[in-house]
Design a protein around this motif. Structure first.
Motif, mmCIF file in Angstrom:
data_model
loop_
_atom_site.group_PDB
_atom_site.id
_atom_site.type_symbol
_atom_site.label_atom_id
_atom_site.label_comp_id
_atom_site.label_asym_id
_atom_site.label_seq_id
_atom_site.Cartn_x
_atom_site.Cartn_y
_atom_site.Cartn_z
ATOM 1 N N ALA A 251 9.561 7.861 8.271
ATOM 2 C CA ALA A 251 8.640 8.902 7.820
ATOM 3 C C ALA A 251 8.882 9.294 6.368
ATOM 4 N N ARG A 252 10.123 9.167 5.893
ATOM 5 C CA ARG A 252 10.414 9.601 4.517
ATOM 6 C C ARG A 252 9.684 8.747 3.486
ATOM 7 N N SER A 253 9.379 7.499 3.853
ATOM 8 C CA SER A 253 8.667 6.622 2.915
ATOM 9 C C SER A 253 7.239 7.086 2.665
ATOM 10 N N LEU A 254 6.706 7.884 3.590
ATOM 11 C CA LEU A 254 5.339 8.358 3.414
ATOM 12 C C LEU A 254 5.206 9.289 2.216
ATOM 13 N N GLU A 255 6.330 9.850 1.751
ATOM 14 C CA GLU A 255 6.274 10.732 0.595
ATOM 15 C C GLU A 255 5.811 9.994 -0.661
ATOM 16 N N LEU A 256 6.000 8.678 -0.672
ATOM 17 C CA LEU A 256 5.612 7.890 -1.846
ATOM 18 C C LEU A 256 4.125 7.566 -1.884
ATOM 19 N N LEU A 257 3.453 7.675 -0.759
ATOM 20 C CA LEU A 257 2.061 7.222 -0.686
ATOM 21 C C LEU A 257 1.121 7.963 -1.638
ATOM 22 N N PRO A 258 1.181 9.305 -1.712
ATOM 23 C CA PRO A 258 0.283 9.970 -2.675
ATOM 24 C C PRO A 258 0.509 9.509 -4.109
ATOM 25 N N GLU A 259 1.787 9.316 -4.477
ATOM 26 C CA GLU A 259 2.084 8.867 -5.833
ATOM 27 C C GLU A 259 1.525 7.463 -6.080
ATOM 28 N N ILE A 260 1.663 6.583 -5.085
ATOM 29 C CA ILE A 260 1.133 5.231 -5.223
ATOM 30 C C ILE A 260 -0.387 5.266 -5.268
#
Length: 438
Positions: A42-51
């Motif tokens: 779940a922590r990887s989802l934090e990168l999605l908005p930035e990407i």
């Protein structure tokens, strides 16, 4: 799990999600988020908005809505009808001149609008009834317009080429130039087949067209020449070092709007609103797909799928042309079901390292890819141009339209073969104008 196996699972899931009826952008986000959540946590989802938003942080993307406005302003006027009439008057003495006029009008309108459906609609509304009235076979009349409309994604300025350039970090200027000679080659192949099909019908009346005086020929030119001057000006500004593609697109969009207002009296605020509204909708759709494809590419890379596929292909001891044949089959099938922008954004991250490792020029490959996408526009089950033509001429069955389009598909396949034999058809002009790429 083995990355290649995981890649196959991702491919199956992506196909199932896209066939469920959701939009392409949303489908890519659903698949990407799901696999990132399962394998990276779940922590990887934090990168999605930035990407997601980082993929849109590219100045070159501004050229997309500008070129779309440029095309929409032209499509909202009688420019297509005037262009068709002008060519008909000047080519009236050429054997089979009417079908040549339609294909020539498609090529020029495609260059002005960059949109395949808009080209089909604008030229087809005038061309198809006129060809049928003069006795041309329904298949030739419908198929020539459907195929001619596909030129909108190849002849510059092309939104599809812009998307490919951004996705693969290639020069947009080179890509535009690469599409010029193949575009005219396709027009020539289309014309050759249309004339043969007309001659084969045995109706010699098709070779005799209405005669026009020189006055009638010249009086229509002031309505279409300004748009042609804009295209020439846009290309000169881009390749003469006057402006960047984004700046050139903005000036071109403004000039097209002004000409539409001055020559075609597009003063009504409601009409202008429709142009801007439709342009905004199409631009947002394309940009949303670009952003979602960025997340999809990140997912493939983070799970080592892209790298593993490229490494696996590299270990195969196959002839590069066999590999290119397989890539073409893949692109052809993908183009049957997905719009060109989606195919490019999904496939480019995987295919680019493969084709460059095999020794193929990425600029040349862009033209081959685009022609594959053109085939998809006139092939079922999606075949957008087929349905546009069916809407213009509902009394022509979809089967007849499809049958009439198939010879033009063969022309596109011949064009791909010629490009493979003579890659300079795509690479000579960019190298001549901009110098050999390092």
């Amino acid at each position: 799990m083995d990355p290649l196996t995981l890649g196959a699972i991702v491919a199956v899931c992506t196909i199932l999600v896209l066939f469920s009826g959701v939009s392409v952008a949303l489908g890519l986000l659903i698949v990407s988020t799901g696999f990132i959540l399962i394998f990276d946590g779940a922590r990887s989802l934090e990168l999605l908005p930035e990407i997601l938003f980082g993929k849109l942080d590219n100045f070159a993307l501004l050229s997309i809505p500008m070129f779309i406005i440029m095309g929409a302003s032209i499509a909202s006027t009688r420019a297509g009808a005037d262009l068709y009439e002008a060519l008909e008057r000047w080519l009236t003495r050429v054997p089979g001149g009417l079908v040549i006029s339609n294909l020539g009008a498609c090529a020029l309108f495609a260059a002005m609008s960059g949109s395949s459906p808009a080209t089909c609609a604008a030229i087809g509304k005038m061309g198809i009834p006129e060809m049928r009235k003069r006795g041309y076979p329904d298949g030739v009349a419908a198929g020539s317009i459907a195929a001619g409309g596909t030129l909108g994604i190849l002849i510059p300025p092309s939104v599809t080429m812009i998307v490919y350039g951004i996705a693969t970090e290639q020069s947009i200027g080179r890509l535009f130039l690469a599409g010029v000679i193949p575009g005219f080659m396709l027009v020539g192949l289309f014309m050759a087949w249309s004339l043969y099909a007309t001659w084969r019908s045995g109706d010699q009346r098709l070779l005799a067209q209405t005669t026009y005086s020189w006055r009638q020929r010249f009086e229509i030119l002031p309505r279409v020449l300004p748009f042609l001057f804009i295209i020439i000006g846009v290309l000169y500004a881009m390749y003469g070092g006057v402006a960047t593609p984004s700046e050139t697109a903005a000036v071109g969009a403004l000039l097209c709007l002004l000409i539409a207002m001055i020559i075609y009296k597009l003063w009504n605020p409601r009409d202008l609103w429709v142009v801007l509204r439709d342009s905004t909708k199409e631009s947002v759709m394309i940009l949303f797909i670009i952003a979602a494809a960025g997340v999809f590419s990140y997912m493939l890379s983070s799970l080592f799928i892209t790298q593993s596929i490229a490494a696996w292909i590299g270990t195969l001891e196959v002839n590069p042309w066999v590999l290119m044949g397989a890539v073409n089959v893949f692109l052809l099938i993908a183009g049957f079901f997905l719009p060109p922008v989606a195919v490019i954004l999904m496939a480019a991250p995987i295919l680019l390292p493969i084709i460059t490792a095999a020794g193929f020029d990425p600029i040349w490959f862009a033209v081959v890819l685009t022609i594959n996408m053109e085939i998809g526009l006139i092939s079922p089950p999606v075949g957008l141009n087929l349905y546009v033509i069916n809407g213009i001429a509902p009394d022509i069955s979809l089967k007849t339209i499809l049958t009439g389009s198939l010879p033009f598909v063969a022309c596109m396949v011949i064009a791909i073969i010629l490009l493979c034999i003579f890659p300079g058809l795509a690479t000579w002009l960019p190298n001549a104008v901009m110098g050999t790429a390092i």
